[in-house]
Design a protein around this motif. Structure first.
Motif, short mmCIF file in Angstrom:
data_model
loop_
_atom_site.label_atom_id
_atom_site.label_comp_id
_atom_site.label_asym_id
_atom_site.label_seq_id
_atom_site.Cartn_x
_atom_site.Cartn_y
_atom_site.Cartn_z
N ALA A 174 0.83 -1.20 0.00
CA ALA A 174 0.00 0.00 0.00
C ALA A 174 0.86 1.25 0.00
CB ALA A 174 -0.93 0.00 1.20
N HIS A 175 1.97 1.19 0.71
CA HIS A 175 2.90 2.33 0.76
C HIS A 175 3.53 2.57 -0.62
CE1 HIS A 175 5.79 5.19 2.13
NE2 HIS A 175 6.81 4.40 1.85
N GLU A 176 3.82 1.47 -1.33
CA GLU A 176 4.41 1.57 -2.67
C GLU A 176 3.41 2.17 -3.66
OE1 GLU A 176 5.86 -1.61 -5.88
OE2 GLU A 176 6.69 -1.91 -3.89
N THR A 177 2.14 1.80 -3.57
CA THR A 177 1.10 2.34 -4.44
C THR A 177 0.89 3.82 -4.16
OG1 THR A 177 0.02 0.19 -4.43
CG2 THR A 177 -1.27 2.05 -5.20
N THR A 178 0.86 4.21 -2.92
CA THR A 178 0.69 5.61 -2.57
C THR A 178 1.86 6.44 -3.07
OG1 THR A 178 -0.48 4.94 -0.57
CG2 THR A 178 0.30 7.19 -0.66
N SER A 179 3.05 5.90 -2.95
CA SER A 179 4.24 6.60 -3.44
C SER A 179 4.20 6.73 -4.96
CB SER A 179 5.50 5.83 -3.01
OG SER A 179 6.64 6.46 -3.51
N ARG A 180 3.77 5.68 -5.63
CA ARG A 180 3.66 5.71 -7.09
C ARG A 180 2.59 6.71 -7.53
NH1 ARG A 180 3.64 0.23 -10.30
NH2 ARG A 180 5.76 0.40 -9.54
N GLN A 181 1.46 6.72 -6.85
CA GLN A 181 0.39 7.66 -7.18
C GLN A 181 0.85 9.10 -6.95
OE1 GLN A 181 -2.85 6.39 -4.70
NE2 GLN A 181 -3.68 5.01 -6.27
N ARG A 182 1.59 9.32 -5.88
CA ARG A 182 2.11 10.65 -5.59
C ARG A 182 3.08 11.08 -6.69
NH1 ARG A 182 4.24 11.26 0.15
NH2 ARG A 182 2.01 11.35 0.52
N SER A 183 3.93 10.16 -7.12
CA SER A 183 4.89 10.48 -8.19
C SER A 183 4.17 10.82 -9.49
CB SER A 183 5.84 9.30 -8.42
OG SER A 183 6.66 9.08 -7.30
N LEU A 184 3.17 10.02 -9.82
CA LEU A 184 2.39 10.31 -11.04
C LEU A 184 1.67 11.64 -10.94
CD1 LEU A 184 0.91 6.81 -11.94
CD2 LEU A 184 2.67 8.09 -13.17
N HIS A 185 1.12 11.91 -9.76
CA HIS A 185 0.44 13.18 -9.56
C HIS A 185 1.42 14.35 -9.72
CE1 HIS A 185 -2.48 16.02 -8.04
NE2 HIS A 185 -1.59 16.45 -7.14
N LEU A 186 2.61 14.23 -9.18
CA LEU A 186 3.62 15.29 -9.33
C LEU A 186 4.07 15.45 -10.78
CD1 LEU A 186 5.80 14.68 -6.15
CD2 LEU A 186 4.26 16.59 -6.59
N ILE A 187 4.21 14.33 -11.48
CA ILE A 187 4.59 14.40 -12.91
C ILE A 187 3.51 15.12 -13.71
CG2 ILE A 187 4.93 13.00 -14.98
CD1 ILE A 187 6.41 10.97 -13.17
N TRP A 188 2.25 14.78 -13.47
CA TRP A 188 1.15 15.45 -14.20
C TRP A 188 1.07 16.93 -13.83
CZ3 TRP A 188 -0.69 13.82 -18.44
CH2 TRP A 188 -0.82 12.46 -18.71
N THR A 189 1.30 17.24 -12.58
CA THR A 189 1.28 18.64 -12.15
C THR A 189 2.40 19.42 -12.83
OG1 THR A 189 0.36 18.00 -10.02
CG2 THR A 189 1.36 20.17 -10.16
N MET A 190 3.59 18.87 -12.85
CA MET A 190 4.73 19.54 -13.49
C MET A 190 4.49 19.70 -15.00
SD MET A 190 7.03 20.39 -11.29
CE MET A 190 8.58 20.44 -12.11
N THR A 191 3.93 18.65 -15.61
CA THR A 191 3.63 18.72 -17.04
C THR A 191 2.63 19.83 -17.33
OG1 THR A 191 4.02 16.33 -17.24
CG2 THR A 191 2.78 17.39 -19.02
N LEU A 192 1.60 19.92 -16.50
CA LEU A 192 0.60 20.97 -16.68
C LEU A 192 1.22 22.36 -16.50
CD1 LEU A 192 -2.36 21.70 -17.13
CD2 LEU A 192 -2.68 21.52 -14.66
N ILE A 193 2.06 22.51 -15.50
CA ILE A 193 2.72 23.81 -15.28
C ILE A 193 3.59 24.19 -16.46
CG2 ILE A 193 4.47 24.96 -13.86
CD1 ILE A 193 3.27 23.44 -11.45
N VAL A 194 4.34 23.23 -16.99
CA VAL A 194 5.20 23.50 -18.15
C VAL A 194 4.35 23.88 -19.36
CG1 VAL A 194 6.76 22.41 -19.81
CG2 VAL A 194 7.13 22.11 -17.36
N LEU A 195 3.25 23.18 -19.59
CA LEU A 195 2.39 23.50 -20.73
C LEU A 195 1.76 24.89 -20.59
CD1 LEU A 195 0.63 20.08 -21.40
CD2 LEU A 195 2.39 21.21 -22.79
#
Length: 80
Positions: A2-23
């Motif tokens: 569960a900790h690994e899934t939460t960490s992965r979801q957080r990473s994906l969320h940060l990647i999408w956030t950074m992508t949106l900011i760059v766009l």
């Protein structure tokens, strides 16, 4: 697990956030560049129109001044 899934979801969320900011930043930069280019082109066109207007006025003054000399029998335009 569960900790690994939460960490992965957080990473994906940060990647999408950074992508949106760059766009968004890229879009703002491109819009500013387009506006600047458009404004510069508008200024150049206005300068060209002004120069052409002055040239036509100068030709008309020359023509009206020399109409009688170029065509003594007729008062018609010699240039325009």
């Amino acid at each position: 697990m569960a900790h690994e899934t939460t960490s992965r979801q957080r990473s994906l969320h940060l990647i999408w956030t950074m992508t949106l900011i760059v766009l968004v930043a890229l879009t703002v930069a491109l819009v500013q560049l387009w506006r600047s280019t458009h404004q510069g082109q508008e200024i150049r066109l206005l300068e060209q129109i002004t120069a052409q207007k002055q040239m036509i006025e100068a030709m008309a003054r020359f023509d009206s001044h020399h109409a009688g000399i170029a065509h003594p029998d007729k008062k018609r335009a010699s240039i325009v």
